[in-house]
Structure formats: C-alpha cells, structure tokens
Motif scaffolding. Structure first.
Motif, PDB file in Angstrom:
ATOM      1  N   GLY A 220      39.661  46.809  44.337  1.00 64.04           N
ATOM      2  CA  GLY A 220      39.815  45.373  44.525  1.00 64.04           C
ATOM      3  C   GLY A 220      39.231  44.901  45.841  1.00 64.04           C
ATOM      4  N   SER A 221      38.836  43.618  45.874  1.00 64.64           N
ATOM      5  CA  SER A 221      38.319  42.979  47.077  1.00 64.64           C
ATOM      6  C   SER A 221      38.519  41.475  46.939  1.00 64.64           C
ATOM      7  N   HIS A 222      38.231  40.726  48.019  1.00 65.84           N
ATOM      8  CA  HIS A 222      38.351  39.262  48.049  1.00 65.84           C
ATOM      9  C   HIS A 222      39.719  38.773  47.556  1.00 65.84           C
ATOM     10  N   PRO A 223      40.812  39.194  48.189  1.00 67.54           N
ATOM     11  CA  PRO A 223      42.120  38.717  47.726  1.00 67.54           C
ATOM     12  C   PRO A 223      42.370  37.260  48.089  1.00 67.54           C
ATOM     13  N   ILE A 233      48.769  37.839  43.767  1.00 73.60           N
ATOM     14  CA  ILE A 233      47.449  37.804  44.391  1.00 73.60           C
ATOM     15  C   ILE A 233      46.390  37.901  43.296  1.00 73.60           C
ATOM     16  N   LEU A 234      45.380  37.058  43.400  1.00 77.96           N
ATOM     17  CA  LEU A 234      44.202  37.128  42.544  1.00 77.96           C
ATOM     18  C   LEU A 234      43.080  37.752  43.360  1.00 77.96           C
ATOM     19  N   TYR A 235      42.264  38.579  42.734  1.00 81.57           N
ATOM     20  CA  TYR A 235      41.220  39.265  43.483  1.00 81.57           C
ATOM     21  C   TYR A 235      40.088  39.674  42.556  1.00 81.57           C
ATOM     22  N   ASN A 238      35.248  44.945  40.413  1.00 82.36           N
ATOM     23  CA  ASN A 238      34.110  45.336  39.582  1.00 82.36           C
ATOM     24  C   ASN A 238      33.545  44.159  38.792  1.00 82.36           C
ATOM     25  N   GLY A 239      33.403  43.018  39.474  1.00 81.10           N
ATOM     26  CA  GLY A 239      32.811  41.849  38.837  1.00 81.10           C
ATOM     27  C   GLY A 239      33.740  41.075  37.933  1.00 81.10           C
ATOM     28  N   GLN A 240      35.020  41.416  37.924  1.00 84.97           N
ATOM     29  CA  GLN A 240      36.014  40.704  37.132  1.00 84.97           C
ATOM     30  C   GLN A 240      37.108  40.168  38.053  1.00 84.97           C
ATOM     31  N   LEU A 241      37.867  39.189  37.551  1.00 89.27           N
ATOM     32  CA  LEU A 241      39.029  38.697  38.277  1.00 89.27           C
ATOM     33  C   LEU A 241      40.275  39.436  37.784  1.00 89.27           C
ATOM     34  N   TRP A 242      41.035  39.952  38.722  1.00 86.19           N
ATOM     35  CA  TRP A 242      42.267  40.680  38.429  1.00 86.19           C
ATOM     36  C   TRP A 242      43.422  40.004  39.154  1.00 86.19           C
ATOM     37  N   LYS A 243      44.646  40.373  38.775  1.00 82.16           N
ATOM     38  CA  LYS A 243      45.842  39.826  39.397  1.00 82.16           C
ATOM     39  C   LYS A 243      46.858  40.940  39.596  1.00 82.16           C
ATOM     40  N   ILE A 244      47.760  40.731  40.584  1.00 78.34           N
ATOM     41  CA  ILE A 244      48.785  41.723  40.871  1.00 78.34           C
ATOM     42  C   ILE A 244      49.992  41.032  41.499  1.00 78.34           C
ATOM     43  N   ASP A 245      51.169  41.496  41.136  1.00 78.07           N
ATOM     44  CA  ASP A 245      52.420  41.004  41.693  1.00 78.07           C
ATOM     45  C   ASP A 245      52.758  41.861  42.916  1.00 78.07           C
ATOM     46  N   GLU A 247      55.385  42.141  44.536  1.00 75.55           N
ATOM     47  CA  GLU A 247      56.726  42.707  44.501  1.00 75.55           C
ATOM     48  C   GLU A 247      56.867  43.811  43.456  1.00 75.55           C
ATOM     49  N   ASN A 248      55.891  43.919  42.578  1.00 71.46           N
ATOM     50  CA  ASN A 248      55.916  44.960  41.550  1.00 71.46           C
ATOM     51  C   ASN A 248      54.484  45.382  41.229  1.00 71.46           C
ATOM     52  N   PRO A 249      53.750  45.883  42.232  1.00 70.04           N
ATOM     53  CA  PRO A 249      52.319  46.131  42.039  1.00 70.04           C
ATOM     54  C   PRO A 249      52.007  47.223  41.020  1.00 70.04           C
ATOM     55  N   GLY A 250      52.857  48.244  40.938  1.00 64.64           N
ATOM     56  CA  GLY A 250      52.541  49.358  40.050  1.00 64.64           C
ATOM     57  C   GLY A 250      52.479  48.998  38.585  1.00 64.64           C
ATOM     58  N   ALA A 251      53.218  47.958  38.177  1.00 64.05           N
ATOM     59  CA  ALA A 251      53.286  47.605  36.757  1.00 64.05           C
ATOM     60  C   ALA A 251      52.489  46.365  36.402  1.00 64.05           C
ATOM     61  N   THR A 252      51.820  45.743  37.377  1.00 60.38           N
ATOM     62  CA  THR A 252      51.195  44.440  37.119  1.00 60.38           C
ATOM     63  C   THR A 252      49.705  44.385  37.412  1.00 60.38           C
ATOM     64  N   GLU A 253      49.118  45.458  37.846  1.00 60.88           N
ATOM     65  CA  GLU A 253      47.693  45.476  38.204  1.00 60.88           C
ATOM     66  C   GLU A 253      46.864  45.395  36.932  1.00 60.88           C
ATOM     67  N   ALA A 254      46.234  44.240  36.684  1.00 68.10           N
ATOM     68  CA  ALA A 254      45.525  44.051  35.415  1.00 68.10           C
ATOM     69  C   ALA A 254      44.489  42.949  35.546  1.00 68.10           C
ATOM     70  N   ALA A 255      43.530  42.955  34.625  1.00 69.58           N
ATOM     71  CA  ALA A 255      42.494  41.925  34.605  1.00 69.58           C
ATOM     72  C   ALA A 255      43.091  40.587  34.178  1.00 69.58           C
ATOM     73  N   LEU A 256      42.565  39.512  34.742  1.00 71.78           N
ATOM     74  CA  LEU A 256      42.957  38.164  34.345  1.00 71.78           C
ATOM     75  C   LEU A 256      42.345  37.850  32.989  1.00 71.78           C
ATOM     76  N   MET A 257      43.163  37.326  32.081  1.00 70.97           N
ATOM     77  CA  MET A 257      42.685  36.960  30.752  1.00 70.97           C
ATOM     78  C   MET A 257      42.650  35.443  30.620  1.00 70.97           C
ATOM     79  N   HIS A 258      41.604  34.935  29.984  1.00 73.01           N
ATOM     80  CA  HIS A 258      41.452  33.498  29.735  1.00 73.01           C
ATOM     81  C   HIS A 258      40.947  33.315  28.316  1.00 73.01           C
ATOM     82  N   ASN A 259      41.736  32.631  27.485  1.00 67.14           N
ATOM     83  CA  ASN A 259      41.401  32.461  26.066  1.00 67.14           C
ATOM     84  C   ASN A 259      41.108  33.795  25.393  1.00 67.14           C
ATOM     85  N   GLY A 260      41.895  34.815  25.755  1.00 63.34           N
ATOM     86  CA  GLY A 260      41.766  36.124  25.139  1.00 63.34           C
ATOM     87  C   GLY A 260      40.634  36.969  25.663  1.00 63.34           C
ATOM     88  N   GLN A 261      39.936  36.496  26.702  1.00 60.03           N
ATOM     89  CA  GLN A 261      38.800  37.221  27.241  1.00 60.03           C
ATOM     90  C   GLN A 261      39.008  37.531  28.724  1.00 60.03           C
TER      91      GLN A 261
END
Length: 283
Positions: A220-223, A233-235, A238-245, A247-261
């Motif tokens: 990750g970069s550009h938080p 935090i949004l960040y 690898n050329g995609q937008l991801w998000k993480i909580d 307070e619970n980073p281990g279970a929430t690190e994932a790509a941001l989805m928009h309209n299923g993509q």
C-alpha cells in the motif's frame, strides 16, 4: 459497495481526475493528477503541462492557481481552502516546501536544513504541516552524494510555535504522511523496505511517546483518512484503490469495490459527506 466510505472520493486514473460520490455515481472532472480537496469541496490538481488548477464553489469551471513556470509539485490544499502547500524545485538540486495564500499569493518557505523537502500534508485544522525530507534535518549532508539511496523521514512544521518537530525518523524509507481527521496524534504514512511498500500508523500518547504499527500486509501507498472520525483509511495498492479499518486491520484489508468492480486508480483524496462539491450538478 461504498456505503462505509462517505462523501466524495477523488483519484487519478489514466491521467484523468475522477470522482465517486456516496451514491455510487462516477464523474470525470478533468485531465491531470494529484487531486487534493478542502472541507468546502475546493479541489486542486496538476494538469499535464504542470499548471496547478483550482476549482470550487466560487470557480466551478476552474482557474489557474500556479503556472508551470513555478515548478510546483506535491500541491496540497489546506482544510479551510485558504492556503496551498507545495514543493518548489530550486537550484543546486534542492527542493523546499512552500505555503501560499490562495487569495493574495503571498508565500512562506517552510524552514528546513534538509537538501530536499517534499509531499506536504495538512492536519485537520491547518495548524501543522507534515513534510518529508531526504535524509535528516539534523544531518542534511550525510547522504547528499547518494541521492538514489537516500532514506526519507517525516517532520512537521508547527505554525503556532513556528517550530519543526521530528515525526517519523527511522532507518526505513518513510513518506506520504496523512494526518487523522479525528485525532491530531495519529498519522498514517508509507514505509518502503526494499521493493515493498506498506501503510504504517504512528500514534502519540498523552505524554508524547510515539508508537509505530504496520497496518497493511499486502502492500500500500498514498494513504488518506476517511472523515470525519478517521477510522478507515483509503489507499493505493498496485494501481487499485484499497481500504482498511485501523481498528481491525487484519480482517479488513481489501480492494475497494464500486458497482461490483474493483476501482483502478492512484492518488486518492476524500471529501466528507457533510460538504458540498462543485460536481453536484454533473452527477
């Protein structure tokens, strides 16, 4: 699936500034890169020629803020939209961080003995400006002859005290600071070790003792923090937008989805959902 991401998300993709609203609409806003946004929706970005453009409630079509001849980079608008901070290239392979008053054009050079300073970031009330240096302020010439291998560190300029304080100074390569909107003692940043980048968090206790913690494990970069509470935090990853909580980073690190993509993009910025944007009429 952007329900936990309030407000308007800006990012760069294929040299276009895009925005995604809380209701899922996506809008192209202009040709350029490095979008930053103030609390009232005023947006700045840099066009392909290097000019800095500003647009907002009073200037919905945008106007020129800094000509390309100003050699400005890393432009960041303050929360109250009254100032921008930017990196200015100078002679002798030097770069300085400059604060510019938007309406008057008056400027103030942020004090630093470092050879290179860049990527300024405002805190939530605009009283502190974090920035990155090549090497350390304490020993500015230590690695000046080996620019490719310089380690970057993070400092903050306190405008009230007019003092510079170290924030993250380590053996690692640290950059891209981002202050929490809800807690002035929390700052996210990018740490580079070898070829890998991860999002880290530094938290200062009540007595000023800092604690560093790695948030991401998959890169990750550009938080940027999601206002107003600053839990997520949004960040970029690898050329995609991801998000993480945070307070619970281990279970929430994932790509941001928009309209299923998955959302492909760089350099995210976020406007809180209680502000109005100049793009409302374009949705």
């Amino acid at each position: 699936q952007t329900e936990q991401l309030p407000g308007f998300i800006y990012f760069t993709y294929d040299n276009i500034i895009w925005g995604i609203s809380a209701d899922g609409m996506s809008v192209p806003l202009g040709v350029g890169r490095n979008p930053t946004v103030a609390n009232d929706g005023t947006l700045t970005y840099q066009d392909p020629e290097g000019n800095v453009i500003i647009r907002g409630p009073d200037i919905p079509d945008g106007s020129l803020l800094l000509d390309r001849r100003a050699l400005a980079n890393d432009v960041a608008i303050s929360p109250d939209a009254e100032y921008v901070a930017y990196t200015r290239l100078e002679t002798g392979n030097r770069s300085r961080v400059v604060m510019r008053h938007v309406s008057s054009g008056s400027e103030y050079v942020v004090p630093s003995t470092a050879l290179k300073s860049f990527t300024p970031a405002w805190n939530s009330d605009g009283s502190m400006l974090a920035y990155v240096t090549a090497g350390t302020i304490e020993n500015p010439d230590a690695m000046a002859s080996d620019a490719e291998n310089q380690r970057r560190n993070i400092y903050a300029f306190d405008q009230i005290k007019t003092s510079v304080e170290p924030i993250v100074v380590s053996a690692a390569d640290d950059s891209q600071p981002a202050w929490s909107p809800g807690d002035p003692n929390r700052l996210a940043f990018t740490r580079t070790e070898g070829n890998h980048q991860q999002i880290w968090l530094i938290v200062y206790s009540g007595d000023g003792v800092p604690t560093e913690r790695q948030l991401t494990q998959k890169g990750g970069s550009h938080p940027v923090w999601i206002p107003p509470e600053g839990r997520w935090i949004l960040y970029e990853n690898n050329g995609q937008l991801w998000k993480i909580d945070t307070e619970n980073p281990g279970a929430t690190e994932a790509a941001l989805m928009h309209n299923g993509q998955i959302v492909f993009g760089h350099e995210p910025a976020i406007l809180g959902d209680d502000a109005q944007t100049d793009t409302e009429g374009e949705k």
